[in-house]
Scaffold this motif. Structure first.
Motif, PDB file in Angstrom:
ATOM      1  N   GLY A 131     -25.467  52.458 -26.039  1.00 15.34           N
ATOM      2  CA  GLY A 131     -24.520  52.103 -24.993  1.00 15.34           C
ATOM      3  C   GLY A 131     -24.530  50.590 -24.824  1.00 15.34           C
ATOM      4  O   GLY A 131     -25.588  49.994 -24.637  1.00 15.34           O
ATOM      5  N   VAL A 132     -23.368  49.974 -24.933  1.00 12.13           N
ATOM      6  CA  VAL A 132     -23.235  48.528 -24.835  1.00 12.13           C
ATOM      7  C   VAL A 132     -22.172  48.236 -23.783  1.00 12.13           C
ATOM      8  O   VAL A 132     -21.106  48.864 -23.786  1.00 12.13           O
ATOM      9  CB  VAL A 132     -22.784  47.897 -26.175  1.00 12.13           C
ATOM     10  N   PHE A 133     -22.438  47.289 -22.913  1.00 11.79           N
ATOM     11  CA  PHE A 133     -21.438  46.939 -21.906  1.00 11.79           C
ATOM     12  C   PHE A 133     -21.470  45.445 -21.625  1.00 11.79           C
ATOM     13  O   PHE A 133     -22.338  44.730 -22.127  1.00 11.79           O
ATOM     14  CB  PHE A 133     -21.617  47.774 -20.627  1.00 11.79           C
ATOM     15  N   ASN A 134     -20.481  44.989 -20.857  1.00 11.86           N
ATOM     16  CA  ASN A 134     -20.270  43.565 -20.582  1.00 11.86           C
ATOM     17  C   ASN A 134     -20.008  42.792 -21.880  1.00 11.86           C
ATOM     18  O   ASN A 134     -20.439  41.650 -22.048  1.00 11.86           O
ATOM     19  CB  ASN A 134     -21.437  42.962 -19.789  1.00 11.86           C
ATOM     20  N   ILE A 135     -19.286  43.444 -22.781  1.00 13.94           N
ATOM     21  CA  ILE A 135     -18.836  42.784 -24.006  1.00 13.94           C
ATOM     22  C   ILE A 135     -17.662  41.877 -23.603  1.00 13.94           C
ATOM     23  O   ILE A 135     -16.703  42.351 -22.986  1.00 13.94           O
ATOM     24  CB  ILE A 135     -18.378  43.807 -25.068  1.00 13.94           C
ATOM     25  N   PRO A 136     -17.722  40.586 -23.911  1.00 16.44           N
ATOM     26  CA  PRO A 136     -16.677  39.658 -23.483  1.00 16.44           C
ATOM     27  C   PRO A 136     -15.277  40.066 -23.973  1.00 16.44           C
ATOM     28  O   PRO A 136     -15.129  40.612 -25.069  1.00 16.44           O
ATOM     29  CB  PRO A 136     -17.103  38.328 -24.108  1.00 16.44           C
ATOM     30  N   PRO A 137     -14.254  39.773 -23.165  1.00 14.46           N
ATOM     31  CA  PRO A 137     -12.888  40.168 -23.525  1.00 14.46           C
ATOM     32  C   PRO A 137     -12.347  39.444 -24.754  1.00 14.46           C
ATOM     33  O   PRO A 137     -11.426  39.937 -25.408  1.00 14.46           O
ATOM     34  CB  PRO A 137     -12.070  39.815 -22.277  1.00 14.46           C
ATOM     35  N   SER A 138     -12.922  38.300 -25.095  1.00 13.02           N
ATOM     36  CA  SER A 138     -12.460  37.549 -26.267  1.00 13.02           C
ATOM     37  C   SER A 138     -13.009  38.130 -27.577  1.00 13.02           C
ATOM     38  O   SER A 138     -12.544  37.766 -28.650  1.00 13.02           O
ATOM     39  CB  SER A 138     -12.876  36.084 -26.147  1.00 13.02           C
ATOM     40  N   TRP A 139     -13.977  39.021 -27.496  1.00 11.39           N
ATOM     41  CA  TRP A 139     -14.566  39.607 -28.701  1.00 11.39           C
ATOM     42  C   TRP A 139     -13.674  40.715 -29.241  1.00 11.39           C
ATOM     43  O   TRP A 139     -13.036  41.449 -28.480  1.00 11.39           O
ATOM     44  CB  TRP A 139     -15.939  40.181 -28.409  1.00 11.39           C
TER      45      TRP A 139
END
Length: 154
Positions: free
Chosen positions: A61-69
Motif C-alpha cells: 500500500g502506497v499513498f501520498n504519491i505526488p500528483p506530478s508523478w
C-alpha cells in the motif's frame, strides 16, 4: 479514456515475473500511469491477492504519491526517503512484498489498483495497515485504474 495503469514488466492478466515475487528477488515491479484527472492532488496504490487461503491478502500500500508523478520505478519501496509513504502489509512490513502463494494452490490474481485523489495527503496512523489506508483513499478517489498480474507455485 480515463486513468490507466500498466507495468513494463508484465501485461494485464499475465504472469508476474519471478524476480518480483518472494520466491525471486522480491522487487517491486515498475508501474506507469496516464490519464489522471486535471484536479488530482495525490495518488494511492494497493496490491492485493483475493485468492489467498485466508481471504484477501494485502502485499503493498502506497499513498501520498505526488500528483506530478506518473510512475513508480522498480524497487520504489527501497528508494531514499522523501517520497510516498508505505502502509504496513499483511506480512507486517511497510514495503512491497511480492507474491508467495502456497504450493499447488493454483493461480493467484494480484490486483494493482491506483486511485487519483482529491487531497494532497492522506492522514493515516503509521501503524495503520493497507486496508485502513485504502478505505480512506477511496473516500477521496476521483478515478481508479487497475492492472492484474498472476502467479502460481507448481
Amino acid at each position: 479514456m480515463g486513468l490507466t495503469l500498466i507495468s513494463p514488466a508484465f501485461a494485464d492478466d499475465t504472469p508476474i515475473p519471478e524476480k518480483y515475487t518472494r520466491l525471486g528477488r522480491n522487487l517491486m515491479p515498475p508501474l506507469k500511469w496516464s490519464g489522471a484527472p486535471a484536479e488530482v492532488k495525490s495518488f494511492a496504490l494497493v496490491i492485493e491477492d483475493p485468492d489467498a487461503p485466508s481471504g484477501t491478502f494485502r502485499h503493498c500500500g502506497v499513498f501520498n504519491i505526488p500528483p506530478s508523478w506518473n510512475e513508480l520505478p522498480e524497487s520504489a519501496d527501497t528508494a531514499p526517503g522523501g517520497g510516498p509513504r508505505f502502509s504496513k502489509n499483511d506480512f507486517g512490513n511497510a514495503r512491497y512484498d511480492g507474491p508467495q502463494p502456497p504450493k499447488g494452490h493454483g493461480v493467484h490474481h494480484y490486483h494493482f489498483r491506483l486511485a487519483a485523489l482529491d487531497v494532497p495527503k492522506l492522514t493515516v496512523p503509521d501503524a495503520a495497515g493497507i486496508e485502513i489506508m485504502w478505505k480512506e483513499a477511496r473516500k477521496h478517489a476521483l478515478s481508479e485504474a487497475s492492472l492484474t498480474g498472476t502467479f502460481e507455485v507448481q
